[in-house]
Design a protein around this motif. Structure first.
Motif, PDB file in Angstrom:
ATOM      1  N   GLY A 129       0.821  -1.206   0.000  1.00  0.00           N
ATOM      2  CA  GLY A 129       0.000   0.000   0.000  1.00  0.00           C
ATOM      3  C   GLY A 129       0.853   1.254   0.000  1.00  0.00           C
ATOM      4  N   GLN A 130       1.909   1.269   0.817  1.00  0.00           N
ATOM      5  CA  GLN A 130       2.828   2.415   0.837  1.00  0.00           C
ATOM      6  C   GLN A 130       3.535   2.571  -0.511  1.00  0.00           C
ATOM      7  N   LEU A 131       3.940   1.450  -1.106  1.00  0.00           N
ATOM      8  CA  LEU A 131       4.605   1.490  -2.412  1.00  0.00           C
ATOM      9  C   LEU A 131       3.663   2.054  -3.469  1.00  0.00           C
ATOM     10  N   TRP A 132       2.424   1.593  -3.478  1.00  0.00           N
ATOM     11  CA  TRP A 132       1.439   2.085  -4.435  1.00  0.00           C
ATOM     12  C   TRP A 132       1.234   3.594  -4.271  1.00  0.00           C
ATOM     13  N   LEU A 133       1.103   4.053  -3.028  1.00  0.00           N
ATOM     14  CA  LEU A 133       0.918   5.487  -2.789  1.00  0.00           C
ATOM     15  C   LEU A 133       2.131   6.290  -3.237  1.00  0.00           C
ATOM     16  N   ALA A 134       3.324   5.772  -2.975  1.00  0.00           N
ATOM     17  CA  ALA A 134       4.540   6.476  -3.385  1.00  0.00           C
ATOM     18  C   ALA A 134       4.637   6.556  -4.904  1.00  0.00           C
ATOM     19  N   LEU A 135       4.333   5.457  -5.587  1.00  0.00           N
ATOM     20  CA  LEU A 135       4.362   5.461  -7.055  1.00  0.00           C
ATOM     21  C   LEU A 135       3.301   6.391  -7.623  1.00  0.00           C
ATOM     22  N   ARG A 136       2.142   6.393  -7.011  1.00  0.00           N
ATOM     23  CA  ARG A 136       1.065   7.282  -7.457  1.00  0.00           C
ATOM     24  C   ARG A 136       1.475   8.741  -7.290  1.00  0.00           C
ATOM     25  N   ASP A 137       2.120   9.051  -6.164  1.00  0.00           N
ATOM     26  CA  ASP A 137       2.575  10.419  -5.920  1.00  0.00           C
ATOM     27  C   ASP A 137       3.642  10.847  -6.933  1.00  0.00           C
ATOM     28  N   ARG A 138       4.543   9.937  -7.275  1.00  0.00           N
ATOM     29  CA  ARG A 138       5.620  10.264  -8.226  1.00  0.00           C
ATOM     30  C   ARG A 138       5.097  10.500  -9.625  1.00  0.00           C
ATOM     31  N   THR A 139       4.070   9.734 -10.002  1.00  0.00           N
ATOM     32  CA  THR A 139       3.524   9.878 -11.358  1.00  0.00           C
ATOM     33  C   THR A 139       2.460  10.953 -11.439  1.00  0.00           C
ATOM     34  N   GLY A 140       2.103  11.533 -10.296  1.00  0.00           N
ATOM     35  CA  GLY A 140       1.104  12.600 -10.277  1.00  0.00           C
ATOM     36  C   GLY A 140      -0.310  12.085 -10.432  1.00  0.00           C
ATOM     37  N   GLY A 141      -0.523  10.796 -10.142  1.00  0.00           N
ATOM     38  CA  GLY A 141      -1.857  10.194 -10.271  1.00  0.00           C
ATOM     39  C   GLY A 141      -2.827  10.729  -9.236  1.00  0.00           C
ATOM     40  N   GLU A 142      -4.079  10.695  -9.600  1.00  0.00           N
ATOM     41  CA  GLU A 142      -5.145  11.133  -8.685  1.00  0.00           C
ATOM     42  C   GLU A 142      -5.714   9.917  -7.985  1.00  0.00           C
ATOM     43  N   GLU A 143      -6.544  10.187  -6.983  1.00  0.00           N
ATOM     44  CA  GLU A 143      -7.173   9.094  -6.228  1.00  0.00           C
ATOM     45  C   GLU A 143      -8.220   8.400  -7.038  1.00  0.00           C
TER      46      GLU A 143
END
Length: 190
Positions: A176-190
């Motif tokens: 879950g932390q990895l997914w959130l970190a990757l999402r933050d790096r790619t600028g993905g939305e929720e």
């Protein structure tokens, strides 16, 4: 050194040990000793998180990291000792109960550390990330446990001890932390 390096080394070491155990290249005792050694990599990980500076890692996250690492190390040690004592001795009654508590007490501490972090973390976004990661871990435990339970009910798989819930939860939380970190790096939305 960066925290990611220590976690990467830990995961690589754990993966090698798991592969050696699955291929029966090493026995259970050797695997436990090697895994305990790999768990020592969590100590420099916790230190590197604490040293990241006032703007990078606050007091709450540093205390959380140290608490999780300490409780994880005590859990591995308690689990290994409890399993070894159970295999080598005929435990019963109060002695068996006390030996069973050895890995449980660090789990209770781990739960307390997570709860304390959620209360103490002043940054709402970091608190949100911790809650999402914890829920991802809980969701994985519920999904895997339910699925395996049904497979076991129908006689398709062997019984797996309940203590596997904690490693599965920790893995799910990490994912879950990895997914959130990757999402933050790619600028993905929720």
């Amino acid at each position: 050194m960066r925290p990611g390096l220590w976690i990467g080394l830990f995961l690589a070491g754990a993966g090698v040990i798991a592969a050696l155990r699955l291929t029966e290249a090493i026995n259970g005792s050797t695997g436990f000793i090697l895994f305990a050694g790999v768990c020592a990599l969590l100590i420099p990980f916790a230190r590197s998180v604490g040293r990241r500076g006032p703007g990078r890692a606050g007091t709450a996250i540093a205390r959380y990291t140290k608490g999780i690492v300490a409780s994880a190390l005590l859990y591995v040690l308690g689990l290994g000792l409890a399993m070894t004592l159970d295999r080598r001795m005929e435990l019963e009654g109060a002695t068996a109960f006390l030996v069973a508590l050895m890995p449980v007490l660090p789990i209770l501490w781990m739960i307390y550390v997570v709860g304390r972090y959620l209360v103490e973390e002043p940054d709402e976004y970091l608190r949100y990330r911790a809650m999402v990661a914890s829920l991802a871990g809980l969701g994985l435990v519920l999904a895997v446990g339910s699925f395996w339970g049904f497979l076991e009910t129908f006689g398709l798989v062997v019984h797996v001890p309940g203590w596997w819930a904690v490693p599965i939860w920790a893995f799910g939380m990490g994912m879950g932390q990895l997914w959130l970190a990757l999402r933050d790096r790619t600028g993905g939305e929720e």
